[in-house]
Design a protein around this motif. Structure first.
Motif, PDB file in Angstrom:
ATOM      1  N   GLY A 155       0.816  -1.203   0.000  1.00 51.49           N
ATOM      2  CA  GLY A 155       0.000   0.000   0.000  1.00 51.49           C
ATOM      3  C   GLY A 155       0.848   1.250   0.000  1.00 51.49           C
ATOM      4  O   GLY A 155       2.077   1.194  -0.071  1.00 51.49           O
ATOM      5  N   LYS A 156       0.165   2.381   0.087  1.00 57.70           N
ATOM      6  CA  LYS A 156       0.897   3.640   0.119  1.00 57.70           C
ATOM      7  C   LYS A 156       0.098   4.716   0.823  1.00 57.70           C
ATOM      8  O   LYS A 156      -1.131   4.658   0.905  1.00 57.70           O
ATOM      9  N   ILE A 157       0.825   5.676   1.331  1.00 51.10           N
ATOM     10  CA  ILE A 157       0.269   6.882   1.941  1.00 51.10           C
ATOM     11  C   ILE A 157       0.775   8.032   1.085  1.00 51.10           C
ATOM     12  O   ILE A 157       1.981   8.230   0.958  1.00 51.10           O
ATOM     13  N   THR A 158      -0.140   8.763   0.476  1.00 52.40           N
ATOM     14  CA  THR A 158       0.260   9.798  -0.481  1.00 52.40           C
ATOM     15  C   THR A 158       0.356  11.185   0.144  1.00 52.40           C
ATOM     16  O   THR A 158       1.013  12.067  -0.413  1.00 52.40           O
ATOM     17  N   LYS A 159      -0.279  11.380   1.301  1.00 53.66           N
ATOM     18  CA  LYS A 159      -0.260  12.701   1.931  1.00 53.66           C
ATOM     19  C   LYS A 159       0.138  12.587   3.394  1.00 53.66           C
ATOM     20  O   LYS A 159      -0.507  11.898   4.172  1.00 53.66           O
ATOM     21  N   ALA A 160       1.211  13.264   3.760  1.00 53.34           N
ATOM     22  CA  ALA A 160       1.649  13.327   5.155  1.00 53.34           C
ATOM     23  C   ALA A 160       2.717  14.400   5.264  1.00 53.34           C
ATOM     24  O   ALA A 160       3.626  14.470   4.435  1.00 53.34           O
ATOM     25  N   THR A 161       2.594  15.265   6.257  1.00 59.00           N
ATOM     26  CA  THR A 161       3.570  16.335   6.490  1.00 59.00           C
ATOM     27  C   THR A 161       3.842  16.420   7.994  1.00 59.00           C
ATOM     28  O   THR A 161       3.066  15.881   8.801  1.00 59.00           O
ATOM     29  N   PRO A 162       4.906  17.105   8.410  1.00 56.97           N
ATOM     30  CA  PRO A 162       5.144  17.278   9.851  1.00 56.97           C
ATOM     31  C   PRO A 162       3.968  17.962  10.557  1.00 56.97           C
ATOM     32  O   PRO A 162       3.671  17.629  11.712  1.00 56.97           O
ATOM     33  N   ALA A 163       3.308  18.876   9.861  1.00 50.33           N
ATOM     34  CA  ALA A 163       2.178  19.580  10.473  1.00 50.33           C
ATOM     35  C   ALA A 163       0.898  18.751  10.434  1.00 50.33           C
ATOM     36  O   ALA A 163      -0.013  18.955  11.254  1.00 50.33           O
ATOM     37  N   ASP A 164       0.803  17.839   9.491  1.00 52.61           N
ATOM     38  CA  ASP A 164      -0.400  17.014   9.324  1.00 52.61           C
ATOM     39  C   ASP A 164       0.042  15.576   9.036  1.00 52.61           C
ATOM     40  O   ASP A 164      -0.059  15.094   7.901  1.00 52.61           O
ATOM     41  N   PRO A 165       0.528  14.858  10.047  1.00 55.42           N
ATOM     42  CA  PRO A 165       1.111  13.530   9.832  1.00 55.42           C
ATOM     43  C   PRO A 165       0.054  12.456   9.581  1.00 55.42           C
ATOM     44  O   PRO A 165      -1.133  12.640   9.870  1.00 55.42           O
ATOM     45  N   PHE A 166       0.530  11.342   9.060  1.00 57.48           N
ATOM     46  CA  PHE A 166      -0.292  10.147   8.927  1.00 57.48           C
ATOM     47  C   PHE A 166      -0.059   9.269  10.152  1.00 57.48           C
ATOM     48  O   PHE A 166       1.088   9.025  10.551  1.00 57.48           O
ATOM     49  N   VAL A 167      -1.151   8.790  10.762  1.00 54.22           N
ATOM     50  CA  VAL A 167      -1.040   7.917  11.931  1.00 54.22           C
ATOM     51  C   VAL A 167      -2.062   6.787  11.787  1.00 54.22           C
ATOM     52  O   VAL A 167      -3.240   7.035  11.510  1.00 54.22           O
ATOM     53  N   VAL A 168      -1.621   5.566  11.975  1.00 56.84           N
ATOM     54  CA  VAL A 168      -2.511   4.406  11.901  1.00 56.84           C
ATOM     55  C   VAL A 168      -2.215   3.482  13.071  1.00 56.84           C
ATOM     56  O   VAL A 168      -1.084   3.398  13.545  1.00 56.84           O
ATOM     57  N   MET A 169      -3.242   2.814  13.574  1.00 58.87           N
ATOM     58  CA  MET A 169      -3.070   1.845  14.642  1.00 58.87           C
ATOM     59  C   MET A 169      -3.571   0.484  14.187  1.00 58.87           C
ATOM     60  O   MET A 169      -4.484   0.374  13.366  1.00 58.87           O
ATOM     61  N   SER A 170      -2.962  -0.558  14.736  1.00 58.25           N
ATOM     62  CA  SER A 170      -3.386  -1.923  14.465  1.00 58.25           C
ATOM     63  C   SER A 170      -3.449  -2.677  15.784  1.00 58.25           C
ATOM     64  O   SER A 170      -2.504  -2.615  16.577  1.00 58.25           O
TER      65      SER A 170
END
Length: 285
Positions: free
Chosen positions: A82-97
């Motif tokens: 998979g991929k994450i196309t949008k993530a920045t220091p101000a608006d990060p990507f976070v996922v939990m499993s």
């Protein structure tokens, strides 16, 4: 899934730009301030929720988009990219499993016997499900336990029991019940995926897998694809290609050597299938 205020609180207590194995049993949180692709991932039976951002999940030829309004329910081991196309220091990507603890699920069903009735065998397994407010609230409280680590040992198991209870009374309850139902199709397919993970380098006959699971050949094909979104041969091919890429990229093996090690007899066939699966030739890594 989580309010902006509580998301900031969570960011204050989890590591950034890494995969964090939480002290909460079975819980993993991944934070990234930059777009990225992930490959060679075997997703164990689990519940996955995007806390912030969006991610694409590719299983075989199918692609799913997950955001913080839906969660992924995975009842058996599944190879995915998979991929994450949008993530920045101000608006990060976070996922939990959160890995599914079948002992806890079974304990709840033994205590709440009214929940364990009429478990259908024909509904879809892998799924993208709506995250309702009760389940969302329970996960939010679980995540915020990281603010008070001393509370985790006592409170985390209680909240996780609540999460399983919510799942067992929600729209996806049949899937969870099937995982602990002896002789269910879910248990049989889980057995087949475990066998393939151990023997993916070998030539495996599908009728052998069906016999291993105690299923007819047509029934096995049908339920395997329903649970993993892949045919048995596609599943094995995914495992082979993912391992080959690891050997090439991490261990610097020649392409032909990696191909033979994962079970391919033809380097040209391996190169074609590698490019089709990953989008680039093995020599390009």
């Amino acid at each position: 899934m989580i309010s902006e205020q509580n998301f900031k609180r969570l960011l204050n207590v989890i590591p950034h730009n890494q995969t964090y194995h939480s002290p909460i049993k079975g819980l993993v949180i991944h934070h990234s301030a930059h777009p990225f692709q992930y490959e060679n991932v075997i997703q164990e039976p689990s519940i996955c929720i995007v806390i912030k951002g969006e991610r694409e999940v590719k299983l075989g030829e199918q692609c799913y988009l997950f955001d913080n309004r839906h969660f992924m329910f995975c009842p058996v081991n599944v190879p995915m990219n998979g991929k994450i196309t949008k993530a920045t220091p101000a608006d990060p990507f976070v996922v939990m499993s959160m890995k599914i603890d079948l002992q806890v699920v079974n304990k709840i069903l033994l205590e709440q016997t009214a929940l364990f009735v009429n478990v259908p065998q024909n509904s879809a397994a892998f799924g993208r499900w709506h995250l309702d407010s009760k389940l969302e609230n329970a996960f939010e409280r679980l995540l915020l336990l990281h603010e008070n680590p001393n509370d985790i040992n006592f409170l985390a198991p209680l909240i996780q029991q609540e999460i399983y209870y919510r799942l067992l009374t929600g729209e996806q309850s049949d899937k969870l019940k099937q995982m602990v139902s002896f002789g269910s199709n879910t248990q049989k397919i889980a057995k087949a995926t475990q066998y393939l993970q151990t023997h993916f380098r070998e030539t495996v006959q599908v009728d052998t897998l069906a016999e291993l699971c105690g299923m007819s050949l047509s029934g096995f094909h049908h339920h395997f694809k329903k649970h993993t979104t892949l045919s048995p041969l596609q599943y094995q091919k995914s495992l082979r290609l993912m391992e080959a890429k690891r050997l090439i990229c991490q261990e610097n093996l020649p392409v032909s050597t990696a191909a033979f090690q994962v079970g391919y007899e033809s380097p040209s066939q391996f190169s074609r299938e590698f490019k089709r699966y990953f989008g680039n030739a093995p020599s390009e890594k």
